[in-house]
Design a protein around this motif. Structure first.
Motif, PDB file in Angstrom:
ATOM      1  N   ARG A  97       0.832  -1.212   0.000  1.00 49.45           N
ATOM      2  CA  ARG A  97       0.000   0.000   0.000  1.00 49.45           C
ATOM      3  C   ARG A  97       0.862   1.255   0.000  1.00 49.45           C
ATOM      4  NH1 ARG A  97      -1.135   3.451   4.037  1.00 49.45           N
ATOM      5  NH2 ARG A  97      -2.993   4.780   3.791  1.00 49.45           N
ATOM      6  N   LEU A 100       2.431   1.855  -3.430  1.00 49.75           N
ATOM      7  CA  LEU A 100       1.470   2.300  -4.437  1.00 49.75           C
ATOM      8  C   LEU A 100       1.111   3.769  -4.258  1.00 49.75           C
ATOM      9  CD1 LEU A 100      -0.942  -0.780  -4.561  1.00 49.75           C
ATOM     10  CD2 LEU A 100       0.847  -0.173  -6.206  1.00 49.75           C
ATOM     11  N   LEU A 101       1.094   4.228  -3.017  1.00 51.04           N
ATOM     12  CA  LEU A 101       0.717   5.616  -2.757  1.00 51.04           C
ATOM     13  C   LEU A 101       1.888   6.582  -2.884  1.00 51.04           C
ATOM     14  CD1 LEU A 101      -1.686   5.112   0.282  1.00 51.04           C
ATOM     15  CD2 LEU A 101      -2.286   5.439  -2.123  1.00 51.04           C
ATOM     16  N   VAL A 108       4.360   2.277 -10.246  1.00 47.12           N
ATOM     17  CA  VAL A 108       3.091   1.655  -9.863  1.00 47.12           C
ATOM     18  C   VAL A 108       2.636   0.672 -10.929  1.00 47.12           C
ATOM     19  CG1 VAL A 108       0.634   2.098  -9.482  1.00 47.12           C
ATOM     20  CG2 VAL A 108       2.356   3.498  -8.325  1.00 47.12           C
ATOM     21  N   ASP A 131      -7.310   6.609  -0.858  1.00 46.88           N
ATOM     22  CA  ASP A 131      -6.183   5.790  -1.317  1.00 46.88           C
ATOM     23  C   ASP A 131      -6.499   5.170  -2.674  1.00 46.88           C
ATOM     24  OD1 ASP A 131      -4.863   6.260   1.083  1.00 46.88           O
ATOM     25  OD2 ASP A 131      -5.380   4.319   1.955  1.00 46.88           O
ATOM     26  N   GLN A 134      -6.346   7.791  -5.417  1.00 50.39           N
ATOM     27  CA  GLN A 134      -4.990   8.238  -5.704  1.00 50.39           C
ATOM     28  C   GLN A 134      -4.197   7.174  -6.462  1.00 50.39           C
ATOM     29  OE1 GLN A 134      -2.509   9.011  -2.306  1.00 50.39           O
ATOM     30  NE2 GLN A 134      -0.798   9.765  -3.525  1.00 50.39           N
ATOM     31  N   ALA A 135      -4.249   5.932  -5.980  1.00 57.18           N
ATOM     32  CA  ALA A 135      -3.469   4.871  -6.614  1.00 57.18           C
ATOM     33  C   ALA A 135      -3.973   4.587  -8.026  1.00 57.18           C
ATOM     34  CB  ALA A 135      -3.517   3.609  -5.767  1.00 57.18           C
ATOM     35  N   LYS A 138      -2.867   6.873 -10.917  1.00 54.56           N
ATOM     36  CA  LYS A 138      -1.509   6.714 -11.444  1.00 54.56           C
ATOM     37  C   LYS A 138      -1.439   5.708 -12.587  1.00 54.56           C
ATOM     38  CE  LYS A 138       0.600   7.674  -6.921  1.00 54.56           C
ATOM     39  NZ  LYS A 138       1.591   7.218  -5.920  1.00 54.56           N
ATOM     40  N   CYS A 139      -2.523   4.997 -12.829  1.00 54.34           N
ATOM     41  CA  CYS A 139      -2.505   3.885 -13.785  1.00 54.34           C
ATOM     42  C   CYS A 139      -3.175   4.287 -15.092  1.00 54.34           C
ATOM     43  CB  CYS A 139      -3.204   2.666 -13.200  1.00 54.34           C
ATOM     44  SG  CYS A 139      -2.502   2.068 -11.649  1.00 54.34           S
ATOM     45  N   ILE A 352      -4.903  -1.621 -11.513  1.00 56.68           N
ATOM     46  CA  ILE A 352      -3.597  -2.085 -11.052  1.00 56.68           C
ATOM     47  C   ILE A 352      -3.223  -3.391 -11.746  1.00 56.68           C
ATOM     48  CG2 ILE A 352      -4.343  -3.455  -9.064  1.00 56.68           C
ATOM     49  CD1 ILE A 352      -1.324  -1.057  -9.236  1.00 56.68           C
TER      50      ILE A 352
END
Length: 451
Positions: A97, A100-101, A108, A131, A134-135, A138-139, A352
């Motif tokens: 976690r 990833l953050l 990521v 969370d 945000q994660a 990034k994808c 992810i």
């Protein structure tokens, strides 16, 4: 593998990973229905504490559903990038976690390739809604059919022109309304009422006729059972995408009338006889709870099973994947809080794992939710970088009898968050005068433009 903890003066022991995963999940009515949920918030927090300390290797070495019993598990195992996994295998779920953050986008995406679906589910359980946003943001996941989907600054849309009798004039009128709002850049996709080969051929031809007549840069799909679509394609139906709903277990997919062998046959067919130009030619739909509804869940919680759907979908390099998040009903997601949480979970777990994720932001009329709740989830997902959302006329699907987003809702999200439709589609809409500098003009919303 440590499965015990003392929390607030009370000792908790979890018998196996299956129990731990279920009790670490955020509250879901489906897990309660299956009698696997935590008894209270304290037990849930204790389970999260234990889960956060487990390593990724411990999760992989103790499969919730063994590969010798389930072909979905075997597909997930085969999809792990072993070189990346070896670098991260000793991370705890809590450390995953944090990575990833804190890491950048490239890192990521790389980490995601080394994860199994169960690892992705595990970290999801200890993440907050913020969370997950945000994660997932990034994808960036790009996919290519006739057009490209997933670029930053873009919010795609599926036009869903369903009709209660599959009347072609009614379908066409709904398509024209969608196009007039700048919707349909991800796909023009119809849920048919009548799942016969001849009817599916008609609907494929109808959607393709509109696309060709107006030069619309998009792709078509008719969401019949995959076997019906295969027969239609073999009869000459013009299909850009082939569709199927997926479950996270072999037994769950059997209840849908599919297995890995059939999906591979369909994959070969759409690549050989499909009409699309690009390499990504699948459209998959999922949703938490489907395995429980067919008694195919093996005692595994619905979030983890949903993540396993994405591990299966990844094998086929799809153009579109979406979770129909609130469609099954309150038996699985009781109210708006659970629907919003599930939508963010599903989007993150798909992203992810490298999938071009969309969400049908929806609810049924017997659920404790309303349109304001859907507005909230749509804004959160658009902020998280969702690839596409689904729109229906006036947010009310007259065939499937559930509530979704409207065409103008998605247009509002684009304006609010300074997002655009796909590149090719946006250029097309600008030439027609529907858009100007990415914003709707006074002509927008008038389907007679195409009549």
């Amino acid at each position: 593998m440590k499965l015990t903890v003392t929390y607030l003066g009370e000792s908790y022991r979890f018998h196996n990973l299956k129990e731990l995963f279920a009790k670490a999940n955020e509250e879901k009515s489906g897990d309660q229905l299956a009698e696997i949920a935590a008894e209270n918030a304290r037990e849930r927090m204790a389970a999260k504490l234990v889960l956060a300390e487990l390593t990724l290797a411990e999760i992989r070495n103790h499969p919730l559903l063994p590969p010798e019993e389930d072909e979905v598990t075997r597909v997930i195992e085969e999809g792990i990038d072993e070189a990346i996994y070896e670098k991260i295998r000793n991370w705890s779920v809590g450390e995953l976690r944090e990575q990833l953050l804190s890491q950048g986008e490239d890192e990521v995406r790389s980490i995601g390739r080394g994860l199994s679906s169960e690892m992705a589910a595990a970290v999801t359980k200890i993440m907050s809604n913020l969370d997950l946003i945000q994660a997932a943001s990034k994808c960036e996941v790009l996919s290519h059919c006739n057009t490209t989907l997933g670029q930053r600054g873009r919010l795609g849309s599926r036009a869903q022109p369903n009709h209660p009798t599959d009347d072609l004039q009614g379908v066409r009128a709904s398509i024209y309304e969608a196009l007039s709002y700048g919707m349909g850049d991800a796909v023009i996709g119809i849920n048919p009422v009548i799942d016969t080969t001849d009817n599916i051929v008609r609907l494929f031809h109808e959607t393709m006729d509109v696309i060709h007549k107006w030069g619309v840069p998009t792709q078509n799909s008719v969401l019949a059972h995959v076997t019906t679509q295969m027969r239609a394609i073999r009869k000459g139906a013009p299909a850009d995408l082939i569709f199927q709903s997926l479950a996270g277990t072999e037994r769950g997919n059997e209840s849908f009338g599919v297995n890995l062998s059939l999906l591979e046959e369909a994959d070969q067919l759409i690549r050989e006889e499909g009409t699309a130009k690009g390499s990504n030619r699948w459209y998959f739909e999922t949703g938490q709870g489907s395995e429980l509804s067919s008694n195919a869940h093996h005692g595994i919680d619905q979030l983890t099973l949903e993540s396993r759907c994405y591990g299966l979908a990844k094998r086929f390099k799809p153009f579109l994947v979406n979770t129909v998040v609130g469609f099954i009903g309150p038996e699985y997601l009781y109210d708006s809080k659970q629907v919003i949480r599930a939508g963010l979970e599903d989007h993150f777990m798909g992203k992810i794992q490298g999938l071009p994720m969309g969400v049908d932001v929806c609810y049924t009329n017997h659920m404790k939710a309303d349109q304001n709740d859907m507005d909230n989830l749509a804004v959160l997902l658009a902020t998280a970088g969702v690839n596409f959302l689904i729109g229906v006329p006036m947010a009310d699907d007259c065939m499937l009898n559930y509530q979704s987003l409207s065409y103008h809702d998605i247009a509002t999200l684009r304006e609010l968050l300074r997002l655009k439709s796909g590149n090719e589609f946006s250029d097309w809409a600008e030439k027609l005068g529907i858009l100007q500098n990415g914003r709707l003009t006074a002509l927008a919303g008038d389907p007679t433009l195409f009549m």
